[in-house]
Design an enzyme around this catalytic site. Structure first.
Site, PDB file in Angstrom:
ATOM      1  N   ASP A   1     -30.562  17.903 -13.426  1.00 43.24           N
ATOM      2  CA  ASP A   1     -30.828  18.393 -14.786  1.00 43.24           C
ATOM      3  C   ASP A   1     -32.114  17.869 -15.390  1.00 43.24           C
ATOM      4  OD1 ASP A   1     -27.326  18.255 -15.713  1.00 43.24           O
ATOM      5  OD2 ASP A   1     -28.521  19.914 -14.925  1.00 43.24           O
TER       6      ASP A   1
ATOM      7  N   ASP B   1     -26.923  14.950 -15.604  1.00 41.18           N
ATOM      8  CA  ASP B   1     -27.166  15.046 -17.048  1.00 41.18           C
ATOM      9  C   ASP B   1     -27.639  13.680 -17.562  1.00 41.18           C
ATOM     10  OD1 ASP B   1     -24.752  16.766 -16.206  1.00 41.18           O
ATOM     11  OD2 ASP B   1     -25.334  17.729 -18.068  1.00 41.18           O
TER      12      ASP B   1
ATOM     13  N   VAL C   1     -28.280  21.865 -20.290  1.00 41.36           N
ATOM     14  CA  VAL C   1     -28.182  21.554 -18.855  1.00 41.36           C
ATOM     15  C   VAL C   1     -26.705  21.575 -18.440  1.00 41.36           C
ATOM     16  CG1 VAL C   1     -30.363  20.276 -18.706  1.00 41.36           C
ATOM     17  CG2 VAL C   1     -28.274  19.070 -19.372  1.00 41.36           C
TER      18      VAL C   1
ATOM     19  N   ASP D   1     -23.207  18.294 -20.153  1.00 41.52           N
ATOM     20  CA  ASP D   1     -21.825  18.084 -19.700  1.00 41.52           C
ATOM     21  C   ASP D   1     -21.835  16.830 -18.801  1.00 41.52           C
ATOM     22  OD1 ASP D   1     -21.418  20.324 -16.821  1.00 41.52           O
ATOM     23  OD2 ASP D   1     -23.239  19.394 -17.602  1.00 41.52           O
TER      24      ASP D   1
HETATM   25  O1  RIB Z   1     -25.401  23.586 -10.811  1.00 38.69           O
HETATM   26  C1  RIB Z   1     -25.856  22.352 -11.291  1.00 38.69           C
HETATM   27  C2  RIB Z   1     -25.376  22.091 -12.682  1.00 38.69           C
HETATM   28  O2  RIB Z   1     -23.965  21.945 -12.682  1.00 38.69           O
HETATM   29  C3  RIB Z   1     -25.905  20.768 -13.274  1.00 38.69           C
HETATM   30  O3  RIB Z   1     -26.113  20.923 -14.659  1.00 38.69           O
HETATM   31  C4  RIB Z   1     -24.804  19.804 -13.027  1.00 38.69           C
HETATM   32  O4  RIB Z   1     -24.774  18.737 -13.997  1.00 38.69           O
HETATM   33  C5  RIB Z   1     -23.596  20.673 -13.200  1.00 38.69           C
HETATM   34  O5  RIB Z   1     -23.338  20.795 -14.596  1.00 38.69           O
HETATM   35 CA    CA Z   2     -25.104  19.384 -16.204  1.00 39.93          CA
END
Ligand code: RIB
Ligand code: CA
Length: 317
Positions: free
Chosen positions: A237, A16, A125, A11
């Site tokens: 991530d 990411d 992730v 996302d």
């Molecule tokens: O809690 C952290 C996660 O939430 C990570 O993947 C960050 O990118 C958000 O998506």
């Molecule tokens: Ca993420």
């Protein structure tokens, strides 16, 4: 070392982007494709951001597919306060000329898993909406997933709420489906997520590099630090990708885990049963809904940091 055939579900999101850059550049990873999901920002922005990151990595023609536009049951809840309005630090990066794959995320997952001659490691992730939909839409293909190494959950405190980590909190029903799938799962959660970080000084060195990926990463880190006023800032991530290819840098424990899908204050919590065996025998943890999960509880912080830094600084092999 043999290459790991890997699919990312993202996302994108600043952290990411750290994971995608690394996976696209590291020589021991065969990045088969990337699926995008609603999470930090809307899924169309996630796709646009992910294509930009592949540009920065100088990656080849890696398929990127659009997935779920919202959680299975809940509503989207974006994290603009962390990732910026565009989800990637509001750096004003030019749009990519790459095209999104015409298949949906679940179709791309099916085709890549069915088409791989090697075992496939799935590294989500992000909220697990795409993965849950894939498990339900193509169960025969899902049985061929070698393992899932996911960023999500927590055996301790949350971040989105006191109890829940953002990716699981965003779609708890999807997370419950994934955890109960029977696929071997390694959970890279908040117990270690914040620890491998990069300083503003290291970001400046990256920005001054001749490698485009390093320059891109340095700018992202600087934007992340400026937004959150924290240095060092977590590589987030990326840690899950590192855990997938360098397990020797991580310490894990097996726990029975159940995802709280109630509507109460613990909604989205990954409840990890850390009690002694005799107590667990007395009062089992809702075993019909729990799963045995390998939870990352410690890591070699400097080893993980250097793995990322050296790969990004070296750029395309
Ligand atoms: O809690 C952290 C996660 O939430 C990570 O993947 C960050 O990118 C958000 O998506
Ligand atoms: Ca993420």
């Amino acid at each position: 070392m043999n290459k790991t055939s890997m699919i990312l579900d993202v996302d994108t999101g600043v952290d990411d982007a750290f994971a995608v850059l690394f996976a696209a550049l590291h020589p021991d990873i065969n990045l088969l494709g990337i699926t995008c999901v609603d999470g930090n920002t809307n899924v169309d922005q996630v796709v646009a951001n992910t294509l930009k990151v592949l540009d920065a990595a100088g990656a080849g023609d890696i398929p990127v597919a659009r997935g779920a536009v919202r959680p299975l049951l809940g509503v989207s809840q974006y994290a603009e306060y962390v990732h910026g309005a565009d989800g990637m630090g509001d750096l004003g990066i030019a749009p990519s000329t790459r095209k999104v794959d015409p298949r949906s995320a679940v179709e791309l997952l099916r085709d890549l898993i069915e088409g791989s001659k090697d075992p496939v490691t799935l590294v989500p992730v992000a909220p697990l909406t795409n993965i849950a939909l894939f498990l339900r839409a193509f169960p025969e293909s899902a049985k061929k997933i070698h393992r899932i190494v996911l960023m999500g959950g927590s055996a301790s405190a949350g971040n989105a709420t006191a109890a829940a980590e953002f990716n699981v909190w965003h779609d708890p029903e999807a997370a419950a489906i994934v955890f109960q799938s029977g696929v071997p799962i390694t959970m890279y959660g908040l117990d270690v997520f914040m620890r491998p970080g990069i300083t503003s000084e290291e970001a400046i060195v990256l920005k001054n590099s001749t490698a485009p990926a390093a320059q891109f990463a340095g700018s992202l880190i600087e934007a992340f630090i400026e937004r959150l006023h924290i240095s060092p800032i977590t590589l987030g991530d990326f840690g899950a990708v590192a855990a997938a290819i360098h397990p020797e840098l991580f310490t894990t424990e097996m726990f029975d885990v159940v995802v709280d899908t109630s509507s109460g204050p613990a909604r989205g919590q990954t409840i990890c049963d850390r009690r002694d065996a005799f107590l667990k025998d007395l009062e089992p943890l809702g075993l019909e809904d729990s799963a045995k999960v390998r939870v990352v509880m410690d890591l070699d912080v400097e080893g993980v940091r250097q793995l990322w830094l050296k790969t990004i600084e070296k750029g395309r092999f």
